[in-house]
Design a protein around this motif. Structure first.
Motif, PDB file in Angstrom:
ATOM      1  N   ILE A   1       5.917   0.505  10.022  1.00 58.19           N
ATOM      2  CA  ILE A   1       4.571   0.120   9.615  1.00 58.19           C
ATOM      3  C   ILE A   1       3.604   0.127  10.793  1.00 58.19           C
ATOM      4  O   ILE A   1       2.445   0.482  10.659  1.00 58.19           O
ATOM      5  N   TRP A   2       4.111  -0.251  11.987  1.00 55.25           N
ATOM      6  CA  TRP A   2       3.188  -0.496  13.097  1.00 55.25           C
ATOM      7  C   TRP A   2       3.265   0.521  14.223  1.00 55.25           C
ATOM      8  O   TRP A   2       2.572   0.397  15.219  1.00 55.25           O
TER       9      TRP A   2
ATOM     10  N   ARG B   1       0.814  -1.212   0.000  1.00 54.78           N
ATOM     11  CA  ARG B   1       0.000   0.000   0.000  1.00 54.78           C
ATOM     12  C   ARG B   1       0.846   1.260   0.000  1.00 54.78           C
ATOM     13  O   ARG B   1       0.411   2.304  -0.459  1.00 54.78           O
ATOM     14  N   SER B   2       2.044   1.164   0.550  1.00 61.24           N
ATOM     15  CA  SER B   2       2.877   2.368   0.602  1.00 61.24           C
ATOM     16  C   SER B   2       3.288   2.800  -0.793  1.00 61.24           C
ATOM     17  O   SER B   2       3.662   3.945  -1.005  1.00 61.24           O
TER      18      SER B   2
ATOM     19  N   HIS C   1      -2.695   0.827   6.419  1.00 60.60           N
ATOM     20  CA  HIS C   1      -3.601  -0.206   6.915  1.00 60.60           C
ATOM     21  C   HIS C   1      -5.034   0.030   6.466  1.00 60.60           C
ATOM     22  O   HIS C   1      -5.940  -0.674   6.892  1.00 60.60           O
ATOM     23  N   THR C   2      -5.259   1.040   5.658  1.00 65.49           N
ATOM     24  CA  THR C   2      -6.614   1.354   5.221  1.00 65.49           C
ATOM     25  C   THR C   2      -6.920   0.583   3.953  1.00 65.49           C
ATOM     26  O   THR C   2      -6.210   0.720   2.963  1.00 65.49           O
ATOM     27  N   PRO C   3      -7.942  -0.241   3.983  1.00 65.63           N
ATOM     28  CA  PRO C   3      -8.210  -1.113   2.835  1.00 65.63           C
ATOM     29  C   PRO C   3      -8.786  -0.343   1.660  1.00 65.63           C
ATOM     30  O   PRO C   3      -9.977  -0.322   1.445  1.00 65.63           O
ATOM     31  N   ASP C   4      -7.924   0.269   0.888  1.00 72.95           N
ATOM     32  CA  ASP C   4      -8.411   1.031  -0.261  1.00 72.95           C
ATOM     33  C   ASP C   4      -8.623   0.135  -1.463  1.00 72.95           C
ATOM     34  O   ASP C   4      -9.486   0.354  -2.282  1.00 72.95           O
TER      35      ASP C   4
ATOM     36  N   ALA D   1       0.471   8.798   7.733  1.00 78.01           N
ATOM     37  CA  ALA D   1       1.340   7.943   6.920  1.00 78.01           C
ATOM     38  C   ALA D   1       1.214   6.494   7.360  1.00 78.01           C
ATOM     39  O   ALA D   1       1.241   5.576   6.535  1.00 78.01           O
ATOM     40  N   VAL D   2       1.059   6.261   8.674  1.00 76.90           N
ATOM     41  CA  VAL D   2       0.897   4.893   9.167  1.00 76.90           C
ATOM     42  C   VAL D   2      -0.499   4.371   8.849  1.00 76.90           C
ATOM     43  O   VAL D   2      -0.671   3.264   8.337  1.00 76.90           O
ATOM     44  N   LEU D   3      -1.517   5.192   9.132  1.00 83.02           N
ATOM     45  CA  LEU D   3      -2.897   4.733   8.923  1.00 83.02           C
ATOM     46  C   LEU D   3      -3.128   4.339   7.474  1.00 83.02           C
ATOM     47  O   LEU D   3      -3.824   3.371   7.183  1.00 83.02           O
ATOM     48  N   ARG D   4      -2.528   5.074   6.592  1.00 90.37           N
ATOM     49  CA  ARG D   4      -2.737   4.795   5.174  1.00 90.37           C
ATOM     50  C   ARG D   4      -2.288   3.383   4.792  1.00 90.37           C
ATOM     51  O   ARG D   4      -2.871   2.748   3.915  1.00 90.37           O
TER      52      ARG D   4
END
Lengths: 166, 494
Positions: free
Chosen positions: B407-408, B95-96, B485-488, B480-483
């Motif tokens: 990441i976490w 995702r990044s 883990h966001t299921p886009d 930046a972190v939330l992105r």
């Protein structure tokens, strides 16, 4: 999104946007932060994203603990019980069999369980995010349309809307 | 000569598949990550094909002959690494949008200096990893054709760089997928034949547990007397190292979505688990039929020597040829992946010159291969798995903490990441060098120098965490972190 303005008499190389982005990566200014994929970031979406992250992190911690328990536990077991070397399963010593063959299926189970749980979290998170507090008209239009996330690196198009950046 | 013929056929087939895939490789994304059009099945095959290196095909059986059954913990760790990749790294990394680890550091921390630091570490890890591959090529070619060691090394460097220069990652994906199958079949079939031809007495002797440390299912490094500590240190290095290896991480940007990236990692576990059932056969039979290798000569050759030693005549020659081709496939696909990651680091992250993308990348491939060949020439006597183990230890002490915390944990700062990376790379390479130079007294010191991951990984994590806590992360760090883990991509149109 066309190429940066160039004098018309120059030859212009025609490339796909992705290619251009990749080639111009090093010209990018200092890192530009992406907005969350919904483009707009209202409080509802932010809270949902935080909740999803927290759930994924708990799951990741659980899986990591399980993996550590399996690896350190199995090797510890073999160290603590030398008797396993003398027990045989068919012609093969039990301790060798545990090390050679039994560890891989267990690793597979841990990974498969994690992936299933992580996908469930994503599935339950997706509908929440599609109910923003104020359903603005741009919510979906701003969604980067393709999976090629390189294309969403807004830095190459200059300042993009909505990104919280330094 | 059958061996040479088999290797020649393998090279020809690889080139054909490479040429088939070459047409589209005209842009940097194609070159580096195949423009994310690779099908998941091929991707898993390619990742496994790239990952199963000379360390697995030659080194595992060789080290097993020398150190015992416990060597197989390396294989368990190599596979367990993909549990870490699937659970902690693959999805968010995809995702990044980052191609490489330096890219990711740049995305997450917004610092060009971190990108450069990461690129330097990429070079260290990739060169450490390339040397044993080239050594494997030199040894195998020497065994099947009698050419001097250096000829094989130079030839390997040439073949790998030319095939990458021609095709890049797009073709490499298919070639590597093909190579996984070659490796599996060419190691598995001779293993089964050899087991059958060993006879009941041979098999019983191979499976006989004697009272030496060899039969203990723990890895005792250099007779340190601390087998459990050594086993754990190797497990930490291999498991966490796999999650930080630049060429592995790069692979996941060729998947379509974050979800697919995770699933690909799970398939890789299946493919690796299947493959790793077979190297043990060579180690066990080698102890019975070629025991002289353990005392004199190069144990890394056991996989190739064994078929000829057990079956004289045509069948032995045919099986030797198969195994040699399998070993060559191992080194070819792994080193092309390594060289691509190395070249990516050299051309994108370190250089400042203005040359255009693909041309610069090609130059970097040639330069990277040249250095690797020069470094490999004096490395003939070093065990393959020892060098690969160091590469994993460095990756585990640098990129693994960077990726996991990046990441976490939103609290990671530029200063914290830089301090942790420097501490990790200095401690792990320093310990490895010290173990080669210093003649330490036996015991836990030997283990912690020769296989330093047990202390360098916690050290790197602690430094990264501690120094980050002293500063404050920028406001945008949380997004930046939330992105990640966001299921886009679950809802995206296909």
């Amino acid at each position: 999104m066309s190429l940066p303005s160039r004098p018309p008499h120059r030859r212009v190389r025609v490339t796909s946007p992705q290619t251009r982005i990749a080639l111009s990566r090093r010209h990018r200014p200092v890192q530009q932060l992406l907005p969350l994929p919904d483009g707009t970031l209202d409080d509802g979406a932010l809270a949902a994203a935080r909740a999803t992250f927290a759930r994924q992190r708990r799951l990741a911690l659980r899986t990591a603990t399980g993996l550590a328990a399996l690896l350190l536990g199995l090797s510890g077991l073999l160290a603590a019980l030398p008797a396993l070397d003398r027990i045989t399963v068919g012609p093969v010593p039990a301790s060798w069999l545990l090390l050679m063959a039994a560890s891989y299926p267990m690793l597979l189970v841990i990974a498969a369980l994690h992936v299933r749980a992580a996908e469930r979290i994503e599935d339950s998170a997706a509908p929440e995010r599609h109910r923003p507090a104020v359903p603005g008209p741009g919510t979906d239009a701003h969604r980067p349309g393709t999976g090629t996330t390189t294309g969403t690196r807004t830095g190459d198009w200059g300042p993009a809307a909505g990104g919280g950046r330094p | 000569m059958t061996g040479l013929l088999a290797i020649g056929l393998l090279l020809a087939a690889s080139m054909l598949i490479g040429v088939y895939g070459v047409r589209a490789a005209r842009s940097t994304p194609d070159f580096l990550v195949a423009s994310q059009e690779v099908k998941p099945t091929w991707n898993a095959l390619a990742i496994a094909g790239e990952y199963v290196s000379a360390a697995s095909v030659l080194g595992l059986a060789g080290l097993m002959l020398k150190h015992g059954i416990g060597t197989l913990w390396y294989a368990v760790g190599f596979t367990a690494g993909y549990v870490v990749v699937a659970a902690l790294v693959a999805g968010p990394m995809r995702r990044s949008g980052a191609y490489t680890v330096p890219d990711f550091a740049d995305y997450r921390l917004g610092s060009q200096r971190i990108r450069k630091l990461c690129a330097v570490i990429v070079l260290v890890i990739m060169w450490l990893y390339l040397i044993p591959q080239f050594k494997g090529a030199g040894v195998v070619l020497h065994l099947v054709s009698g050419t001097p060691y250096w000829v094989g090394v130079v030839l390997a460097g040439l073949v790998v760089s030319v095939s990458i220069l021609a095709g890049g990652m797009r073709s490499a994906t298919y070639v590597q997928g093909f190579h996984y199958l070659v490796k599996l079949v060419f190691i598995a079939v001779p293993a089964v034949v050899l087991l059958a031809s060993a006879g009941p007495e041979g098999r019983a002797e191979a499976l006989h547990v004697d009272l030496t440390a060899w039969s203990r299912p723990l890895l005792d490094l250099d007779n340190s007397g601390e087998p459990l500590l050594a086993t754990w240190s190797v497990l930490i290095a291999t498991t966490l190292g796999a999650a930080g290896l630049p060429h592995v991480i790069m692979r996941f940007s060729t998947t379509a979505t974050a979800r697919a990236a995770r699933r690909v990692a799970v398939w890789v576990i299946v493919l690796l688990g299947l493959f790793y059932l077979f190297p043990a056969v060579y180690g066990l039979l080698g102890r019975v039929f070629t025991p002289e290798l353990a005392t004199e000569g190069d144990t890394d050759t056991v996989t190739v020597v064994l078929p000829g030693a057990m079956l004289p005549g045509t069948w032995g020659a045919v099986l030797t040829a198969l195994v040699a081709a399998g070993a060559f496939a191992a080194f070819l696909s792994t080193s092309s992946g390594l060289l691509l990651a190395l070249a990516g680091g050299l051309s994108h992250d370190l250089s400042r010159t203005g040359a255009t993308g693909v041309g610069r990348l090609r130059l970097a491939v040639a330069a990277g291969a040249l250095v690797a060949v020069l470094l490999s020439l004096p490395a003939a006597a070093v065990d393959i798995n020892v060098l690969v183990g160091w590469a994993f230890a460095v990756a585990a002490s640098t990129f693994c903490p960077l990726l996991v915390l990046g990441i976490w944990w939103r609290g990671l700062t530029v200063a914290g990441a830089a301090a942790g990376l420097v501490a990790g790379v200095c401690a792990s390479t320093g310990a490895a060098l010290a173990s080669a130079v210093v003649d330490a007294p036996h015991g836990w010191v030997v283990v912690l120098l020769a296989q330093p991951a047990a202390w360098t990984v916690p050290l790197a994590f602690a430094v990264m965490y501690g120094v980050s806590r002293l500063g404050t992360p920028p406001e945008w760090a949380e997004r930046a972190v939330l992105r990640l883990h966001t299921p886009d991509d679950t809802a995206r149109p296909r």
